[in-house]
Enzyme design. Structure first.
Site, short mmCIF file in Angstrom:
data_model
loop_
_atom_site.label_atom_id
_atom_site.label_comp_id
_atom_site.label_asym_id
_atom_site.label_seq_id
_atom_site.Cartn_x
_atom_site.Cartn_y
_atom_site.Cartn_z
N ASP A 281 0.87 -1.17 0.00
CA ASP A 281 0.00 0.00 0.00
C ASP A 281 0.92 1.23 0.00
O ASP A 281 2.12 1.13 0.26
CB ASP A 281 -0.95 0.01 1.20
CG ASP A 281 -2.16 0.93 0.95
OD1 ASP A 281 -2.07 1.81 0.05
OD2 ASP A 281 -3.18 0.81 1.64
N TRP A 282 0.36 2.37 -0.30
CA TRP A 282 1.14 3.60 -0.52
C TRP A 282 1.63 4.17 0.83
O TRP A 282 0.84 4.73 1.58
CB TRP A 282 0.27 4.60 -1.25
CG TRP A 282 0.27 4.46 -2.75
CD1 TRP A 282 0.49 5.46 -3.65
CD2 TRP A 282 0.04 3.28 -3.54
NE1 TRP A 282 0.43 4.96 -4.94
CE2 TRP A 282 0.15 3.63 -4.90
CE3 TRP A 282 -0.22 1.93 -3.25
CZ2 TRP A 282 0.01 2.72 -5.95
CZ3 TRP A 282 -0.36 1.02 -4.29
CH2 TRP A 282 -0.25 1.42 -5.61
#
Ligand code: BGC
Length: 737
Positions: A281-282
């Site tokens: 995920d970012w």
């Protein structure tokens, strides 16, 4: 007259075919990975073997495609988006872009100025449809739209089970049951990947609240995890074969999910044999060693404290990470792209989109997903006798609400309204409150069977709304609760005094219908006073029209709740949201005493009565079930009849639950089927239980264990309305993890 091709045309076609094949052979000879007749695994192996380390590295980490932050190198004509990976022209490999896409091609904060996409209703609406065909059509529609806008990888397909009804992202997900969520997500993934677009399943795993999402440690026993959230992922991955999996922000049993050897190496890659790649995920990578623990790609690298994966070559040189691991990471990415056809059919930015056809996909999802919760004395559907209809609140004279965060889609023709967020938190940092165009007031007038006067009151002043309600035949209140990634809602109330307003209006006019546009469950202190309630979720591109069609009976509602609506917060396993009282980014423990008893299973285990149970939903027709036969053996197979005993055509979703097995009582959904029936029509339904739903996960034996003996099942209209019962003997067995 039959149309025949001339001999000359046939020669031309043959010549063209020959030329194409010769080209393909030539390309294949010197770039064999481009030969589509080889398997994705072989193509990935060949392409990786031809790569230099620098080429390999260029796909192992990448930025958000936004010209902001550390060392971001983007092409001049960059497609502003969640992710960008450069082409490798020497090897004939194209560039690729990633976009969020849970509910359509996202365009958060309108960064691609003015670009609009078809907006689907909430994931919960799709889940409420209980219809795999709806999920497949959604996935295919979003895939096609993404491809036409230049994206070959979608960050869509969130399958986190709802454990926290206040979770700000519930609207993106598919509810609380692993069979339902896994089946529908698998179908959505299949739909997307049929369009040459990779689908990403996320957020792996147990990312079940937004509060403290970067620091929270979800604590759960392995068996409970395998039987619930992991099972949802497992079913979706088996069914949909997504090219990639996105690991989540949270920690799980002390390990960051994106650096969890247990989640990534042991469960996903070893136990399930997953062949695609794991992207972070970012901002979820904690160090280069995450690569050893199973992470294959660092996404949104400028958000991480540093671009950890830039250190990979040094780690390899120092012998801390094997060189073979780098190749494996790259092969997994290539394999996912080849398998979906993303390299053979690179996305073509600017391709024309049939928005009218796509809007019909969104319409169907909402028409099958809107849930009629209450309908006193068949108040709905309205008839021509309703001459004066007062609509109250929810900006229903402008549009319908949508959910925010990375899943924010700016729908075609919209937004009707876009407001700043009235808060300061992670959600407000990149969100706005967006109402999709399509005003319910207009749609209600258009769908009415005859002349009707539609009045509107904003609902800000309960006394004024109540006074107007006295003068109307019927009142329809649009009650909204905006929800977003990055923040949870604090409780189950409707914000800004809407509960008091509904109570005042209903006291003035008992023919009050409440239409909920909420991201998840709400309390309804006014429930006894109103005539009807429907949960429309965030209803999407054609939301206003579908709501109007349900009001006037052009659509017979058929949605069933994919989540339990609690009667109160003290019914929940965690009455207070862990970490809600602490400053952001505090390390917090979140015990999960419910284990695999997510949602309705918890209520059943504790003997609690919710406000509305999982599976509940009314129709304008009536359905009856009969002739249950249960067969045992390796699994349980159920068959029974469903009859439409009402006077309207409609859709029903009979549900089958396991209610007891050796060792005691429990409640688990083991099968469901959506059926469409004319009045008087009967359909014979057969359902076979997935054996993992009969089993316990046995940690000591590293696999599923089905105890031999008698298993009881029940069939009914919801988890709390079971009318047929039966039982059968199931054989003792062990299954691989
Ligand atoms: C979200 C992901 C999303 C990513 C890229 C993150 O904040 O949790 O769901 O895919 O951003 O936009």
């Amino acid at each position: 007259m039959s149309r025949r091709s001339s001999p000359r045309a046939a020669v031309c076609v043959l010549a063209a075919l020959f030329a194409a094949q010769t080209f393909q052979r030539a390309a294949a000879a010197d770039q064999p990975w481009l030969d589509p007749h080889r398997s994705p695994e072989e193509r990935a192996r060949l392409a990786d073997a031809a790569m230099t380390d620098a080429e390999r590295m260029s796909w192992l980490h990448g930025p958000m495609a936004i010209p902001l932050g550390r060392n971001v190198k983007l092409p001049k004509d960059v497609l502003i988006s969640a992710g960008y990976y450069p082409p490798i022209p020497r090897l004939g490999l194209p560039e690729w872009y990633e976009t969020d896409a849970s509910l359509g091609v996202a365009n958060p904060a309108d960064l691609r100025r003015g670009e609009r996409s078809t907006i689907l209703p909430s994931g919960l609406a799709t889940a409420a449809s209980f219809d795999p065909e709806v999920a497949y059509a959604n996935g295919a529609m979003v895939g096609a739209e993404a491809w036409a806008k230049g994206f070959n990888v979608l960050l869509g397909g969130g399958v986190n089970l709802t454990r926290e009804p206040r979770n700000g992202r519930n609207f993106e997900y598919l509810g609380e049951d692993p069979l339902l969520a896994g089946t529908l997500d698998g179908e959505a993934i299949r739909g997307t990947q049929g369009q040459h677009v990779v689908s990403t399943i996320k957020h792996y795993a147990l990312n079940d609240q937004e509060t403290q999402r970067h620091t929270i440690n979800a604590v759960i026993d392995e068996a409970g995890l395998r039987e619930s959230d992991l099972l949802a992922f497992e079913i979706a991955i088996e069914r949909g074969q997504p090219g990639s999996v996105m690991c989540s922000y949270n920690f799980l049993n002390g390990q960051p999910a994106c650096g969890s050897d247990f989640l990534l190496n042991k469960v996903l890659k070893q136990d399930w044999g997953y062949a695609g790649w794991v992207m972070s995920d970012w901002g979820a990578v904690h160090g280069v060693q995450d690569a050893v623990h199973g992470l294959d790609q660092e996404s949104g690298e400028q958000i991480d404290k540093e671009t950890w994966f830039l250190k990979l070559p040094d780690e390899v040189a120092a012998g801390r990470i094997p060189a073979a691991r780098l190749s494996e990471m790259s092969r997994r990415i290539l394999r996912g792209l080849f398998a979906a056809g993303a390299i053979d059919h690179p996305a073509k930015r600017g391709t024309e989109i049939d928005f009218a056809a796509h809007a019909e996909v969104a319409r169907r999802a909402e028409a099958e997903g809107l849930v009629l919760l209450k309908n006193r004395g068949d108040l709905l559907p309205l008839t021509a006798k309703a001459k004066t209809v007062l609509v109250v609140g929810g900006y229903a004279n402008h549009g319908v609400l949508s959910g925010a965060g990375s899943a924010q889609v700016l729908g075609v023709g919209g937004p009707a309204i876009s407001l700043p967020v009235n808060a300061e938190n992670e959600a407000s940092s990149f969100g706005r409150v967006v109402y999709q165009a399509g005003a319910p007031t207009v749609a209600l007038k258009q769908a009415a069977p005859g002349p009707v006067e539609i009045r509107y009151d904003g609902g800000d002043y309960p006394s004024q709304a109540a006074a107007a309600a006295l003068r109307a035949d019927v009142v329809i209140v649009f009650a909204t609760r905006w929800e977003a990634e990055g923040a949870d809602v604090p409780d189950l109330t409707l914000p800004a005094g809407q509960d008091a307003m509904i109570a005042a209006v209903a006291a003035a006019n008992p023919n009050t219908i409440v239409v909920l546009e909420t991201g998840g469950p709400v309390a309804m202190p006014w429930l006894d006073k109103v005539g009807a309630v429907m949960e429309a979720w965030y209803p999407g591109q054609k939301g206003a029209e579908v709501i109007a069609d349900v009001v006037w009976g052009k659509v017979n509602p058929s949605g069933r709740l994919p989540i339990t609506f609690p009667a109160s917060l003290d019914q929940l396993p965690r009455p207070a949201i862990p970490g809600a009282d602490l400053p952001p980014n505090t390390a917090v423990e979140a015990p999960h005493p419910e284990g695999s008893n997510t949602g309705y299973r918890w209520y059943a285990a504790k003997g609690l009565k919710p406000l509305f149970p999982f599976g509940h939903g009314l129709s304008y027709s009536r359905f009856a079930y009969a002739n249950l036969k249960v067969q045992g053996g390796q699994t349980m197979t159920l068959s029974f009849d469903v009859t439409n005993t009402g006077s309207r055509e409609g859709m029903d979703t009979p549900q089958a639950y396991l209610t007891a097995r050796p060792g005691g009582a429990l409640l688990r959904l083991v099968g469901f089927q959506k059926v469409s029936l004319k009045p008087g029509e009967t359909r014979h339904v057969t359902l076979a239980a997935d054996r993992r739903l009969l089993a316990d996960y046995d940690v000591a034996h590293h696999g599923w264990s089905v105890a031999g003996g008698s298993y009881a099942v029940a069939v009914g209209a919801s988890s709390a309305d079971l009318t047929l019962t039966g039982q059968a003997k199931v054989t003792a067995q062990r299954l691989k993890p």
